[in-house]
Design an enzyme around this catalytic site. Structure first.
Site, PDB file in Angstrom:
ATOM      1  N   LYS A 115      74.291 -24.803 -43.145  1.00 56.35           N
ATOM      2  CA  LYS A 115      74.162 -25.631 -41.943  1.00 56.35           C
ATOM      3  C   LYS A 115      75.335 -26.580 -41.802  1.00 56.35           C
ATOM      4  CE  LYS A 115      69.190 -25.858 -42.567  1.00 56.35           C
ATOM      5  NZ  LYS A 115      68.236 -26.557 -43.428  1.00 56.35           N
ATOM      6  N   LYS A 123      78.927 -19.650 -49.021  1.00 60.56           N
ATOM      7  CA  LYS A 123      77.576 -19.304 -48.565  1.00 60.56           C
ATOM      8  C   LYS A 123      77.370 -19.760 -47.127  1.00 60.56           C
ATOM      9  CE  LYS A 123      75.031 -23.325 -50.023  1.00 60.56           C
ATOM     10  NZ  LYS A 123      74.021 -24.031 -50.745  1.00 60.56           N
ATOM     11  N   LYS A 131      78.519 -31.300 -52.578  1.00 63.03           N
ATOM     12  CA  LYS A 131      78.219 -32.182 -51.440  1.00 63.03           C
ATOM     13  C   LYS A 131      78.982 -33.491 -51.524  1.00 63.03           C
ATOM     14  CE  LYS A 131      73.821 -30.352 -49.887  1.00 63.03           C
ATOM     15  NZ  LYS A 131      72.401 -30.544 -49.633  1.00 63.03           N
TER      16      LYS A 131
END
Ligand code: TYM
Length: 332
Positions: free
Chosen positions: A197, A194, A111
């Protein structure tokens, strides 16, 4: 009996990965366990967010969870920021966790990317809050997708060090429950990534709110290879996109991936994708319709969450108070 806690972030619309990797298993576990399900709005502000939509996203996610089959009467459904015990225990856990442990978290590395100096401190300490979410209820089972495994291991490291440092056995060990053939649903565009969102391409995921036409189009365009489906699972080795679609089919239909390949052996992806689209629409359309119905009365959803928060706090408050006593705070 084991107490279950799990959580989901109200960032964006939940997708098929969230549903098959987590929510569907939560629904099933309700039959045999005492469960708490948490919409983790505190986690949602660790990355840039829009304050104008956080409350409505939280409500919409709660409605989607109820539409999926979470029963807020028998179990506890609430939003994290409404139960203050989470942050009280998180602060203690932030002081127990070591920099080195958090530095190893792969989700933080993903992230933060190259911009580590500029991400929030909250993004770094996020796993300590997650450990608090679980242990503030003395929950011992945590049903999650495969991507959360490392965070659960860290929760146990924090638990061990807390118990050791304060010479107690107050916090129980925690176990991740990673269940079913779709514990890691991959992007429809790239079998190595993966489903997420945060993926820039909406074509990469199926959202629980997508209509039938959108679902069918996304599955039709999903990346595959030119080979037909094999008759045995080994025939999917080295074919991540094909394996992903087979896993999704199996999870949606509650069967084993080996049964799926047997059923479609030798057929091309055209046929298989059209069957998968029909199955996905059949499973998701009622959820989308029920979510819409629930959201027609936002006051009702808020009342459910308010009631859930009160019940969650009744469990968590004495536990965090005892943790504070063990740490040595004066309670004047
Ligand atoms: P979040 O919001 O990213 O995802 C919610 C749940 O969905 C699972 N999941 C997937 N499963 C399979 N395939 C995928 N592509 C996929 N994407 C997401 C996640 O594993 C998760 O189970 N940190 C957590 C939220 C959290 C939490 C907790 C979970 C906060 N506190 C305490 C358990 C216990 C998260 O960001 O999940």
């Amino acid at each position: 009996m084991h107490r279950i806690l799990s959580g989901i972030q109200p960032t964006g619309v939940p997708h098929l990965g969230n549903y098959l990797g987590a929510i569907k298993n939560w629904v099933a576990l309700q039959a045999t366990h005492e469960c708490l399900f948490c919409v983790v709005d505190l986690h949602a502000i660790t990355q840039p967010h829009d304050p104008k939509t956080l409350a409505s996203s939280t409500r919409e996610l709660a409605a989607a969870l109820i539409a999926c089959g979470i029963d807020p009467q028998k179990h506890v459904l609430f939003n994290q920021s409404a139960v203050h015990a989470h942050v009280r225990l998180a602060w203690i856990f932030i002081c127990v966790a070591r920099m080195g442990w958090l530095n190893r978290m792969t989700q933080f590395k993903d992230k933060a990317g190259k911009d580590r100096e500029n991400v929030s401190v909250g993004l770094f300490t996020y796993p300590a809050l997650m450990a608090a979410d679980i242990l503030v209820y003395h929950a011992t089972r945590v049903p999650v997708g495969d991507d959360q495994k490392q965070h659960i291991e860290l929760a146990n490291d924090i638990r061990d060090k807390f118990n050791h440092d304060f010479e107690t056995d107050f916090f129980p060990a925690v176990e991740a429950q990673i269940i079913g053939p779709a514990a890691r649903v991959m992007s429809l565009r790239d079998g190595a990534k993966k489903m997420s969102k945060s993926d820039a391409s909406d074509q990469s995921r199926i959202n629980l709110t997508d209509d039938a036409e959108t679902i069918a189009a996304k599955i039709r365009r999903a990346k595959t290879d030119p080979e037909p489906l094999p008759s045995e699972l080994q025939g999917l080795d080295g074919r991540p996109e094909a394996r992903n679609l087979v896993g999704i089919y199996a999870a949606l239909d509650d069967i084993e991936p080996s049964q799926v390949v047997r059923q479609f052996a030798g057929q091309g992806f055209g046929n298989f994708k059209s069957a998968l689209a029909d199955l996905t629409v059949a499973k998701l359309a009622p959820i989308a319709a029920e979510t819409r119905r629930l959201l027609a009365d936002p006051g009702h959803v808020d009342a459910v969450l308010r009631e859930g928060a009160a019940r969650a706090a009744a469990i968590a408050d004495p536990i965090v108070a005892e943790a504070e006593r063990l740490v040595g705070f004066l309670k004047p």
